[in-house]
Design a protein around this motif. Structure first.
Motif, PDB file in Angstrom:
ATOM      1  N   ALA A  82       0.860  -1.192   0.000  1.00 60.77           N
ATOM      2  CA  ALA A  82       0.000   0.000   0.000  1.00 60.77           C
ATOM      3  C   ALA A  82       0.891   1.235   0.000  1.00 60.77           C
ATOM      4  O   ALA A  82       1.961   1.243   0.623  1.00 60.77           O
ATOM      5  N   PRO A  83       0.462   2.306  -0.685  1.00 59.61           N
ATOM      6  CA  PRO A  83       1.273   3.527  -0.705  1.00 59.61           C
ATOM      7  C   PRO A  83       1.055   4.380   0.534  1.00 59.61           C
ATOM      8  O   PRO A  83       0.022   4.275   1.208  1.00 59.61           O
ATOM      9  N   THR A  84       2.032   5.226   0.835  1.00 63.84           N
ATOM     10  CA  THR A  84       1.880   6.243   1.871  1.00 63.84           C
ATOM     11  C   THR A  84       2.513   7.533   1.368  1.00 63.84           C
ATOM     12  O   THR A  84       3.401   7.514   0.514  1.00 63.84           O
ATOM     13  N   TYR A 142      -5.263   0.082  13.150  1.00 70.04           N
ATOM     14  CA  TYR A 142      -4.268   0.853  12.404  1.00 70.04           C
ATOM     15  C   TYR A 142      -3.799   2.008  13.272  1.00 70.04           C
ATOM     16  O   TYR A 142      -4.611   2.774  13.808  1.00 70.04           O
ATOM     17  N   VAL A 143      -2.482   2.133  13.395  1.00 66.27           N
ATOM     18  CA  VAL A 143      -1.893   3.124  14.294  1.00 66.27           C
ATOM     19  C   VAL A 143      -0.863   3.962  13.542  1.00 66.27           C
ATOM     20  O   VAL A 143       0.001   3.421  12.841  1.00 66.27           O
ATOM     21  N   GLY A 168      -6.740   4.293   4.651  1.00 71.52           N
ATOM     22  CA  GLY A 168      -7.732   3.819   3.690  1.00 71.52           C
ATOM     23  C   GLY A 168      -7.146   2.867   2.670  1.00 71.52           C
ATOM     24  O   GLY A 168      -7.803   1.890   2.268  1.00 71.52           O
ATOM     25  N   PHE A 169      -5.893   3.115   2.254  1.00 74.52           N
ATOM     26  CA  PHE A 169      -5.254   2.212   1.307  1.00 74.52           C
ATOM     27  C   PHE A 169      -5.060   0.827   1.930  1.00 74.52           C
ATOM     28  O   PHE A 169      -5.327  -0.206   1.300  1.00 74.52           O
ATOM     29  N   ALA A 174      -6.965  -4.945   2.761  1.00 71.45           N
ATOM     30  CA  ALA A 174      -7.524  -5.984   3.634  1.00 71.45           C
ATOM     31  C   ALA A 174      -8.900  -6.415   3.147  1.00 71.45           C
ATOM     32  O   ALA A 174      -9.233  -7.607   3.151  1.00 71.45           O
ATOM     33  N   ASN A 175      -9.707  -5.451   2.737  1.00 68.20           N
ATOM     34  CA  ASN A 175     -11.033  -5.756   2.203  1.00 68.20           C
ATOM     35  C   ASN A 175     -10.955  -6.712   1.028  1.00 68.20           C
ATOM     36  O   ASN A 175     -11.696  -7.705   0.951  1.00 68.20           O
TER      37      ASN A 175
END
Length: 218
Positions: A82-84, A142-143, A168-169, A174-175
């Motif tokens: 996932a991007p950040t 998520y932290v 959200g990413f 996970a979804n």
């Protein structure tokens, strides 16, 4: 009478035992698959929210490991699934189960215990009925760690403003994995940040962004 050699040996054993007791428990997860599974368009079609989970139906470590890798694992040397923002990688994923709370160590693909008791109830607010939370065998938390990423002019972390978007990413990853694996999941924003942060023993530079229950749908 105890001689010096025996005394030193016993002292070293006691010290080793003390150090060992201080080390957190670690669960090494099975290597996650990186290919195969349900086609993406099929997973998107199957994605849905679940609020009814089978009780006493744990998620095997192999499946949990794949879920965590899909959510926030390394798919390249220093990059994730996932991007950040600015590649700060400011998020951590905690896994709440009946056997305690665990932090996902993506580098080692392992779970590191941070609390040795079930704290899933800390994600529930008294005025909001969510009985399914304790039925789901896993709650992902998520932290954000604001010490990662760029610093502001005042010397404080500024990455926190992007944490919600970045979360959200991860949650969508996970979804989609849950949809592909036949798991049920629901994203939850109704929790007390202070209560949950205390239960997880977070420090002043960390804050919870979101919770997500995962389990086998009823």
């Amino acid at each position: 009478m105890m001689n010096r050699s025996m005394y030193l040996s016993l002292s070293m054993l006691a010290l080793a035992a003390g150090l060992s007791a201080a080390e957190p428990a670690v669960i090494q997860l099975p290597v996650a698959r990186r290919s195969g599974g349900m086609p993406l368009l099929d997973a998107l079609s199957a994605r849905r929210t679940t609020r009814s989970f089978k009780k006493d139906a744990p998620i095997p470590d192999a499946v949990l490991g794949e879920l965590l890798w899909a959510t926030w694992g390394y798919n390249r040397e220093d990059k994730r699934t996932a991007p950040t923002a600015v590649n700060a990688q400011e998020l951590d994923v905690y896994v709440l189960r009946a056997d305690g709370a665990w932090r996902y160590d993506a580098r080692k693909h392992a779970l590191v215990q941070v609390v040795d008791k079930d704290i899933r109830s800390a994600t529930v607010m008294e005025k909001i009925a969510q009985p399914f939370v304790l039925d789901a065998p896993v709650t992902l938390v998520y932290v954000c760690d604001t010490t990662r990423g760029p610093r502001g002019a005042d010397g404080k972390g500024i990455i926190g403003k992007w944490a919600g978007t970045d979360t959200g990413f991860l949650a969508q990853n996970a979804n989609l994995y849950c949809a592909a694996a036949g798991l049920g999941t629901v994203i939850r924003g109704s929790f007390s940040p202070e209560v949950l942060a205390n239960a997880l023993q977070l420090n002043e530079n960390q804050f919870v962004t979101l919770c997500q229950c995962v389990g086998w749908p009823q």
